[in-house]
Motif scaffolding. Structure first.
Motif, PDB file in Angstrom:
ATOM      1  N   GLY A 349       0.819  -1.212   0.000  1.00 12.41           N
ATOM      2  CA  GLY A 349       0.000   0.000   0.000  1.00 12.41           C
ATOM      3  C   GLY A 349       0.845   1.250   0.000  1.00 12.41           C
ATOM      4  N   GLU A 350       1.892   1.259   0.833  1.00 12.40           N
ATOM      5  CA  GLU A 350       2.803   2.412   0.860  1.00 12.40           C
ATOM      6  C   GLU A 350       3.539   2.563  -0.473  1.00 12.40           C
ATOM      7  N   GLU A 352       2.614   1.738  -3.381  1.00  8.78           N
ATOM      8  CA  GLU A 352       1.719   2.184  -4.458  1.00  8.78           C
ATOM      9  C   GLU A 352       1.218   3.610  -4.261  1.00  8.78           C
ATOM     10  N   ALA A 354      -0.357   5.024  -1.346  1.00 11.91           N
ATOM     11  CA  ALA A 354      -1.346   5.334  -0.320  1.00 11.91           C
ATOM     12  C   ALA A 354      -0.636   5.874   0.925  1.00 11.91           C
ATOM     13  N   ARG A 356      -0.063   5.992   4.798  1.00 15.95           N
ATOM     14  CA  ARG A 356      -0.237   5.074   5.925  1.00 15.95           C
ATOM     15  C   ARG A 356      -0.168   5.832   7.246  1.00 15.95           C
ATOM     16  N   PHE A 375      -5.164   3.540   5.899  1.00 10.85           N
ATOM     17  CA  PHE A 375      -4.630   4.019   4.622  1.00 10.85           C
ATOM     18  C   PHE A 375      -5.594   5.030   4.013  1.00 10.85           C
ATOM     19  N   VAL A 378      -6.315   6.319  -1.080  1.00 11.16           N
ATOM     20  CA  VAL A 378      -6.386   4.992  -1.698  1.00 11.16           C
ATOM     21  C   VAL A 378      -7.245   5.069  -2.953  1.00 11.16           C
ATOM     22  N   THR A 379      -6.800   4.393  -4.000  1.00  8.04           N
ATOM     23  CA  THR A 379      -7.619   4.261  -5.208  1.00  8.04           C
ATOM     24  C   THR A 379      -8.107   2.821  -5.319  1.00  8.04           C
ATOM     25  N   HIS A 382      -5.417   0.114  -5.971  1.00  5.33           N
ATOM     26  CA  HIS A 382      -4.438  -0.307  -4.970  1.00  5.33           C
ATOM     27  C   HIS A 382      -4.749  -1.710  -4.456  1.00  5.33           C
ATOM     28  N   ARG A 383      -3.709  -2.453  -4.171  1.00 11.11           N
ATOM     29  CA  ARG A 383      -3.895  -3.810  -3.642  1.00 11.11           C
ATOM     30  C   ARG A 383      -4.626  -3.790  -2.301  1.00 11.11           C
ATOM     31  N   ARG A 386      -8.190  -3.955  -2.950  1.00 11.49           N
ATOM     32  CA  ARG A 386      -8.707  -5.078  -3.741  1.00 11.49           C
ATOM     33  C   ARG A 386      -8.547  -6.425  -3.042  1.00 11.49           C
ATOM     34  N   SER A 395      -8.699   0.609   4.606  1.00 13.36           N
ATOM     35  CA  SER A 395      -8.463   1.453   3.428  1.00 13.36           C
ATOM     36  C   SER A 395      -9.633   2.420   3.259  1.00 13.36           C
TER      37      SER A 395
END
Length: 477
Positions: A349-350, A352, A354, A356, A375, A378-379, A382-383, A386, A395
């Motif tokens: 996440g970081e 990509e 986002a 934290r 997070f 976030v889009t 982002h893992r 998902r 998230s």
């Protein structure tokens, strides 16, 4: 400086007596594994070995299935009212031993004693009481005038709610006249073995409930056994797909309750303080190791900043530490493997982009721990938005309109749970009808009742557990 300082309030371990080793429970008796193999079960909070447990191989699984098959003839022939007596007896013993079992579950799983004592154990007993009430009323359940049991049920349960998942599986199976071979998760086998002792204490006939312990290979042997009539599995989507492939083309009835990536949707007219509590309960209950966790927060843009400020303030009050301390909010992660999975996804996440954030907290040096994590920025690509993290990681995404909220909430391969926070009843009903989730909570989250069905859509599995609907999976209808 914290606003309040809490003195330690540990629950005593003396109420539970854990033996150095445990065998398999087959045909009403504990026995060693045929191969003599065993494995250790650890306390996630301290990494100490709690006990050694027998490892069941194919021959052991076969013996357990044969015992269940032999017991099926007499158990299924009992009048429903007689079966109900056993379930009532089990429920009462669970209540009587609830403090012992709560401490045991906390030691073996790592979750706070407050949760095992106040949530898990009351629900476990309630499920046996509830299905005991159904045992002599099956003709009125809506599945025909004379619904018949299937036979031998193979049940494989996860480590996040070991005793509760056992109750979800075993109670309806016994009420409908089936016999059971259950495999608990390899990291949390103890409460199932204690339940085996409760079956003996309740005088349950031999072979009606059998417990085989082991890892995924043991579960695979059980699922593939040719004399099993029904397979029930709760766990990861990947393993669920393997089980579906194994069962395909056979006569076995199958129900799967798999992963989730639940959306918790907060509208601008929501009671924000109440919503904050629901968000915390939705993702930090049991350290986020909940398949229906509200791991995606969808908040309306106009209240996003206000809500996030309140949420961060609330997270600074969460207490992380000894799960046996009655003040603890966040306990230990169940295993080193699960901690590595959570850590890897949080780092992704970081990486990509986002943002934290975690509240300042001191994590214990021994055991498996992860700080509550938030997070933002976030889009949907982002893992962390998902993939199922199965940990205390939230998230945050925003939306402007109800249509956008629905589109984002449904943009997932999962479909297990969702939450809606708004003062408008009409909006709740309209949103709930559009969300592809098996369970939709309104102005609350993570509330369970034995009379209410639970299950998912899409990659969250199929079939329902709980309520009248939970009987169907164990009946020839």
């Amino acid at each position: 400086m914290a606003l309040f300082e809490y003195a330690p309030a540990p629950e005593s371990r003396a109420v539970v007596d854990i033996a150095p080793s445990y065998g398999l429970f087959v045909d009403g008796e504990f026995r060693e594994a045929g191969s003599g193999k065993s494995f250790k079960t650890l306390s996630p909070a301290t990494e100490e070995t709690l006990s050694e447990v027998a490892y069941a191989d194919a021959a052991d699984v076969d013996a357990a299935v044969r015992a269940a098959r032999t017991a099926f003839a007499s158990w299924s022939a009992l009048p429903g009212a007689e079966r109900a007596k056993y379930l009532f007896r089990i429920a009462r013993i669970l209540q009587e031993r609830s403090r012992e079992l709560a401490v045991l579950e906390t030691l073996d799983n790592g979750k706070p004693i407050r949760e095992t004592r106040d949530a898990d154990l009351p629900l476990v007993a309630a499920h046996f009481f509830y299905y005991a009430g159904w045992a002599d009323k099956l003709s009125y359940a809506g599945y025909g005038r004379d619904p018949r049991p299937l036979g031998v049920a193979a049940q494989v349960i996860p480590w996040n709610f070991p005793l509760l998942m056992l109750a979800w599986k075993i109670a309806p199976a016994l009420a409908t006249g089936n016999t059971v071979v259950l495999k608990p998760a390899e990291t949390t086998p103890l409460s199932a073995l204690f339940f085996a002792d409760i079956c003996r204490q309740a005088g349950l006939p031999r072979g009606v409930v059998n417990i085989v312990t082991g890892d995924g290979a043991t579960g695979a042997e059980l699922v593939a056994h040719p004399d099993v009539d029904k397979v029930a599995f709760t766990g990861s989507t990947g393993v669920g797909k393997e089980i579906a492939r194994t069962v395909a083309g056979t006569r076995k009835k199958l129900t799967l309750e798999l992963g989730g990536k639940g959306a918790n949707i907060v509208f601008d007219d929501a009671p924000l303080d109440q919503a904050v509590e629901g968000i915390v309960n939705g993702i930090f209950f049991n350290q986020g190791q909940v398949c229906c966790a509200g791991s995606r927060l969808l908040v309306q843009e106009s209240v996003q900043d206000e809500l996030l400020d309140a949420l961060k303030r609330r997270l600074t009050t969460l207490r992380v530490g000894d799960p046996l301390d009655k003040n603890t909010d966040i306990g230990a992660i169940n295993s080193a493997e699960q901690l590595a999975r959570i850590t890897e996804l949080a780092e992704a996440g970081e990486a990509e982009g986002a943002e934290r954030w975690s509240p300042p907290c001191e994590l214990p040096t021994d055991g498996y721990w992860f700080a509550p994590t938030l997070f933002t920025n976030v889009t949907q690509a982002h893992r962390v938005a998902r993939e199922e993290i199965f940990g205390p990681v939230l998230s945050v995404l925003s939306f402007r309109t109800p249509d956008e909220a629905v589109a984002k909430a449904n943009n997932t391969p999962y479909g297990l749970s969702a939450g809606i926070w708004t003062e408008k009843g009409s909006r709740i009903l309209k949103m709930a009808n559009r969300l592809r989730a098996g369970v939709v909570w309104a102005n609350t989250f993570n509330k369970f009742d034995p009379a209410s069905p639970f299950g998912g859509y899409k990659e969250s599995g199929f079939g329902r557990e709980g309520g009248r609907h939970g009987l169907e999976a164990y009946l020839n209808v």
